[in-house]
Scaffold this active site. Structure first.
Site, mmCIF file in Angstrom:
data_model
loop_
_atom_site.group_PDB
_atom_site.id
_atom_site.type_symbol
_atom_site.label_atom_id
_atom_site.label_comp_id
_atom_site.label_asym_id
_atom_site.label_seq_id
_atom_site.Cartn_x
_atom_site.Cartn_y
_atom_site.Cartn_z
ATOM 1 C CE LYS A 1 -84.287 -27.902 33.623
ATOM 2 N NZ LYS A 1 -84.165 -27.539 32.192
HETATM 3 N N1 GLU Z 1 -83.033 -24.260 31.264
HETATM 4 C C1 GLU Z 1 -82.633 -24.200 29.897
HETATM 5 C C2 GLU Z 1 -82.997 -25.479 29.167
HETATM 6 O O1 GLU Z 1 -83.913 -26.178 29.552
HETATM 7 C C3 GLU Z 1 -81.169 -23.792 29.719
HETATM 8 C C4 GLU Z 1 -80.163 -24.662 30.397
HETATM 9 C C5 GLU Z 1 -78.751 -24.096 30.376
HETATM 10 O O2 GLU Z 1 -78.533 -23.016 29.838
HETATM 11 O O3 GLU Z 1 -77.880 -24.770 30.926
HETATM 12 O O4 GLU Z 1 -82.441 -25.802 28.151
#
Ligand code: GLU
Length: 424
Positions: free
Chosen positions: A114
């Site tokens: 993240k």
């Molecule tokens: N931000 C989204 C989540 O928390 C998607 C992450 C992604 O598509 O890699 O799952």
């Protein structure tokens, strides 16, 4: 809350503290793999970067940026990038760990990562936003890549920001690398269905959970907190299935209508500066009253830590669908379980986004793009199978869906860890 790490001081309800207690709860179900469990409590890699830009008025501003790769045992890092003034290293660590669990829960060949920048994007011009995005991408360029770590949208980031990230990374490596990020615009290697995928996944898991509970969606009353990409899309799909959206809360306030809010009017109104409360088809009430609204299904689709112990006592819902990451603190989780409220946890409920991100990444490598029906059918199947498998695990051990999801996911993660072995 004692931490095994010197660089974070989590509390019981903070994001990393919440995650640690979720891990502690699954350890008894891991058998011999529990030997590797400590690996889940330590991010593999955390990068903190300074993001300096020249503002439109000629001044120089600095922002704090992060990219955390929590676990890469099952594949490259995967997870979004969040732009928010409250972003911290601790929060990004928790969000990256939840990605590790989430990708394993739906069995995607990824680890968890993240990123985030501590910035309020609403206070930036478009040019400043582009500069922040590009400089951040360049700074984290040493650890991201199509085979190492693939960012995507999250809170306050979108397809345009992914296009700038893809372009910046590509310029630095000297060739177009569409597979470095997902959630891109359609004509730059994006995928059909990606924008609505997270909301659609919330709907699919909610539909299955309601079916198993014997809760008819026709006429079911739903309260939604957060009316961005996740909350509004889920609301629309539930309304199409015959449910009534009786309360919506966004950053501007809370609006209720026990006969159901008209989404055709509410959704466009919520996209204006006035937000959801500028819609005239409901009554504006105090934000705290949102948690006591008479409803069958509650969808927290905003930020972490929203369902506190006090709010868990108040809710009338029978089913909670966690569209957001980490919306329920551990003490609230216990209260909901005691009160017989079923919680479909974030790490399965909102996995639709990363699932279609995976489809996007696969399509980018094959340079062959699928039609939207194919994407939605595959998404539905993956989410349904994952939920049913987790449900059976919960029944077998008499544990909550959250602990069952962690049991299924952590077994996959730690099995991969064990099979790969320690280097050297
Ligand atoms: N931000 C989204 C989540 O928390 C998607 C992450 C992604 O598509 O890699 O799952």
């Amino acid at each position: 809350m004692s931490s095994v790490l010197s660089y974070v001081q989590p509390t019981a309800n903070s994001p990393w503290g919440t995650y640690l207690s979720q891990v502690d709860r699954v350890i008894p179900y891991l058998g011999d793999l529990a030997r590797w469990a400590e690996t889940l409590k330590r991010p593999k890699r955390a990068l903190i970067v300074d993001v300096p830009i020249e503002m439109d008025d000629g001044s120089i501003a600095h922002f704090e940026g992060y990219r955390v790769q929590h676990n890469l045992s099952r594949g490259p890092g995967k997870g979004g990038v969040r732009f928010h003034p409250d972003v911290t290293l601790e929060e990004v660590m928790a969000l990256s760990a939840w990605m590790t669990v989430k990708t394993a829960a739906v069995n995607l060949p990824y680890g968890g990562a993240k990123g985030g920048i501590r910035v309020d994007p609403k206070k930036l011009s478009l040019k400043e936003l582009e500069k922040v995005t590009r400089r951040y991408t360049s700074e984290i360029g040493i650890i991201i890549g199509p085979h190492s770590d693939i960012p995507a949208p999250d809170v306050n980031t979108n397809a345009q920001i992914m296009a700038w990230m893809m372009d910046t990374y590509s310029m630095n490596v000297g060739g177009t690398a569409t597979g470095v990020v997902t959630g891109k615009p359609l004509h730059l290697g994006g995928s059909l269905g990606r924008v609505k995928a997270t909301g659609r996944g919330v709907f699919v898991t909610g539909r299955e959970a309601a079916r198993r509970l014997g809760l008819d969606l026709r006429g079911a009353r739903i309260a939604v907190q957060g009316f961005g990409n996740v909350g509004s899309v889920a609301a629309e799909l539930f309304a199409e299935a015959g449910a009534k959206i009786v309360a919506v809360q966004d950053h501007t306030g809370t609006i209720v209508n026990e006969n159901g809010l008209d989404l055709a009017g509410l959704v466009p109104a919520s996209r204006t500066d006035g937000g959801a409360v500028s819609f005239k088809g409901g009554d504006v009430v105090d934000n705290e009253a949102f948690w006591e609204v008479a409803c069958d299904i509650l969808i927290p689709a905003a930020l972490e830590g929203q369902i506190t112990a006090e709010r868990a006592q108040k809710t009338k819902a029978k089913l909670v669908l966690e569209g957001a990451n980490g919306p329920t603190v551990p003490s609230a989780d216990d209260i909901l379980a005691e009160r017989g409220v079923l919680v479909v946890p974030d790490v399965i409920c909102n996995a639709g986004g990363v699932t279609v991100s995976y489809f996007e990444w696969v399509q980018d490598f094959s340079s062959f793009f699928w039609d939207e029906d194919e994407i939605n059918v595959r998404l539905d199947r993956i989410m349904m199978n994952a939920l049913n498998n987790i449900w059976d695990t919960a029944d077998k051990h008499k544990i909550t869906l959250r602990t069952a999801t962690y049991a299924v996911a952590c077994e996959r993660i730690l099995m991969a860890r064990q099979e790969r072995g320690l280097y050297p």
